[in-house]
Scaffold this active site. Structure first.
Site, PDB file in Angstrom:
ATOM      1  N   ASN A  99       0.890  -1.155  -0.186  1.00  0.00           N
ATOM      2  CA  ASN A  99      -0.169  -0.020   0.075  1.00  0.00           C
ATOM      3  C   ASN A  99       0.849   1.185   0.210  1.00  0.00           C
ATOM      4  O   ASN A  99       1.377   1.429   1.005  1.00  0.00           O
ATOM      5  CB  ASN A  99      -0.916  -0.077   1.393  1.00  0.00           C
ATOM      6  CG  ASN A  99      -1.835   1.202   1.180  1.00  0.00           C
ATOM      7  OD1 ASN A  99      -1.804   1.946   0.615  1.00  0.00           O
ATOM      8  ND2 ASN A  99      -2.406   1.339   2.386  1.00  0.00           N
ATOM      9  N   LYS A 108       0.090   4.247  -0.421  1.00  0.00           N
ATOM     10  CA  LYS A 108      -0.644   5.506   0.172  1.00  0.00           C
ATOM     11  C   LYS A 108      -0.567   6.589  -0.982  1.00  0.00           C
ATOM     12  O   LYS A 108      -0.317   6.446  -2.061  1.00  0.00           O
ATOM     13  CB  LYS A 108      -0.260   5.892   1.373  1.00  0.00           C
ATOM     14  CG  LYS A 108      -0.441   4.565   2.425  1.00  0.00           C
ATOM     15  CD  LYS A 108      -0.328   4.713   3.886  1.00  0.00           C
ATOM     16  CE  LYS A 108      -0.631   3.293   4.670  1.00  0.00           C
ATOM     17  NZ  LYS A 108      -0.455   3.878   5.936  1.00  0.00           N
ATOM     18  N   HIS A 137      -9.892   1.034   4.438  1.00  0.00           N
ATOM     19  CA  HIS A 137      -8.691   1.171   5.167  1.00  0.00           C
ATOM     20  C   HIS A 137      -9.056   2.426   6.346  1.00  0.00           C
ATOM     21  O   HIS A 137      -9.737   3.270   6.325  1.00  0.00           O
ATOM     22  CB  HIS A 137      -7.499   1.905   4.163  1.00  0.00           C
ATOM     23  CG  HIS A 137      -6.296   1.841   4.908  1.00  0.00           C
ATOM     24  ND1 HIS A 137      -5.802   2.931   5.939  1.00  0.00           N
ATOM     25  CD2 HIS A 137      -4.966   1.071   4.765  1.00  0.00           C
ATOM     26  CE1 HIS A 137      -4.779   2.848   6.345  1.00  0.00           C
ATOM     27  NE2 HIS A 137      -4.227   1.217   5.672  1.00  0.00           N
ATOM     28  N   GLU A 174      -7.523   4.727   7.502  1.00  0.00           N
ATOM     29  CA  GLU A 174      -7.307   6.018   7.155  1.00  0.00           C
ATOM     30  C   GLU A 174      -8.467   6.479   6.239  1.00  0.00           C
ATOM     31  O   GLU A 174      -8.763   7.960   6.295  1.00  0.00           O
ATOM     32  CB  GLU A 174      -6.001   6.220   6.326  1.00  0.00           C
ATOM     33  CG  GLU A 174      -4.698   6.259   7.008  1.00  0.00           C
ATOM     34  CD  GLU A 174      -3.384   5.742   6.542  1.00  0.00           C
ATOM     35  OE1 GLU A 174      -3.368   5.714   5.282  1.00  0.00           O
ATOM     36  OE2 GLU A 174      -2.615   5.403   7.226  1.00  0.00           O
ATOM     37  N   GLU A 210      -5.835  -4.855  10.693  1.00  0.00           N
ATOM     38  CA  GLU A 210      -4.655  -3.689  10.993  1.00  0.00           C
ATOM     39  C   GLU A 210      -5.023  -2.950  11.947  1.00  0.00           C
ATOM     40  O   GLU A 210      -5.917  -1.946  12.105  1.00  0.00           O
ATOM     41  CB  GLU A 210      -4.769  -2.837   9.795  1.00  0.00           C
ATOM     42  CG  GLU A 210      -4.303  -3.384   8.691  1.00  0.00           C
ATOM     43  CD  GLU A 210      -3.645  -2.282   7.387  1.00  0.00           C
ATOM     44  OE1 GLU A 210      -2.659  -2.373   7.268  1.00  0.00           O
ATOM     45  OE2 GLU A 210      -4.423  -1.557   7.036  1.00  0.00           O
TER      46      GLU A 210
END
Ligand code: PGA
Length: 260
Positions: A14, A16, A100, A102, A172
């Site tokens: 990932n 990001k 996710h 975030e 996660e």
């Protein structure tokens, strides 16, 4: 339970919001070179949307999958700034990270949105890599299991027992993402087993056996073994360390060794 070796280990990068097209293409080429003789491990690279096409070109002809970091559930429409499943398929994506933390924290993504997105991914034959996990305050309040159960249920509700598209769920813990702190291998294994149980109870025993459960949160070459050594953990979702081709390749090779 299906022997663990029947589930192919899966390592997901990932990236990001890092890398413009030139450096992204370079990193993808470095990763391809570093993984040249790797066998028996699935790998996905999830660059930012603007670099999907160039990274896809670098991955062409390799077994490694191109993935996106998020998507809208509709195929098209008046949704400014969003990217649809058909657009992801058009640039060669085979999988997509959904839910996710975030996205949940900064863009208000809810479990309801996750349900719609996972359904859409399945119907477009994009493999969903669903992220679940508790925040520190929730862990300290003893809510980890309730919360993770809720998030997994939201992801799989409506998927049913028939889907031919593989499902991947990444555990996660939010407090472990980008912090250098990790869950213990034992705790990751315990929550992974819970995730598998929730999938089995919602989607049937075969789906529970088949779902690949990854660990994510500060995974590095020097701690990956602890997670891959766990019977319920089938791989990793890697953020920071995936931006370094050598570190990422070391993680993938650890997965290759763990199953050989
Ligand atoms: P990290 O990120 O490896 O940098 O902790 C993991 C993730 O957010 O997927």
């Amino acid at each position: 339970m299906m022997p663990r070796s029947r589930r192919v280990p899966f390592i997901v990068a990932n990236w990001k919001m890092h890398k413009t097209r030139g450096p992204a293409e370079q990193l993808a080429r470095d990763v391809v070179r570093a993984l040249a003789d790797v066998r028996g491990v699935d790998v996905a690279i999830c660059p930012p949307a603007t670099a999907l096409e160039v990274v896809g070109r670098a991955l062409a002809g390799t077994p490694w999958l191109l993935g996106a970091q998020t998507m809208h559930e509709e195929a098209h429409g008046a949704f400014t700034g969003e990217i649809s499943p058909t657009m992801l398929l058009d640039v060669g994506c085979r999988c997509v990270i959904l839910g996710h933390s975030e996205r949940r924290q900064w863009y208000g993504e809810t479990d309801e949105a996750l349900t719609r997105k996972v359904r859409s991914a399945f119907s477009h034959r994009l493999m969903p890599i669903v992220c679940v996990g508790e925040r520190l305050i929730e862990r300290e309040a003893g809510q980890t299991d309730v919360l993770v159960t809720q998030q997994v249920e939201a992801a799989v509700v409506g998927v049913g027992e028939q889907s031919e598209v593989p499902l991947v769920i990444a555990y996660e813990p939010v407090w472990a993402i980008g912090t250098g702190r990790t869950a213990t291998g034992e705790e990751a294994n315990r929550v992974a087993a819970l995730i598998r149980w929730v999938v089995a109870s919602r989607c049937g025993a075969a789906a529970g056996d088949a779902v690949r459960v990854l660990y994510g949160g500060s995974v590095k070459p020097d701690n990956i073994k602890e997670f891959l050594g766990q019977p319920e953990v089938d791989g990793a979702l890697v953020g920071g360390a995936s931006l370094d081709a050598a570190a990422f390749a070391a993680i993938v090779r650890a997965a290759e060794r763990a199953r050989s």
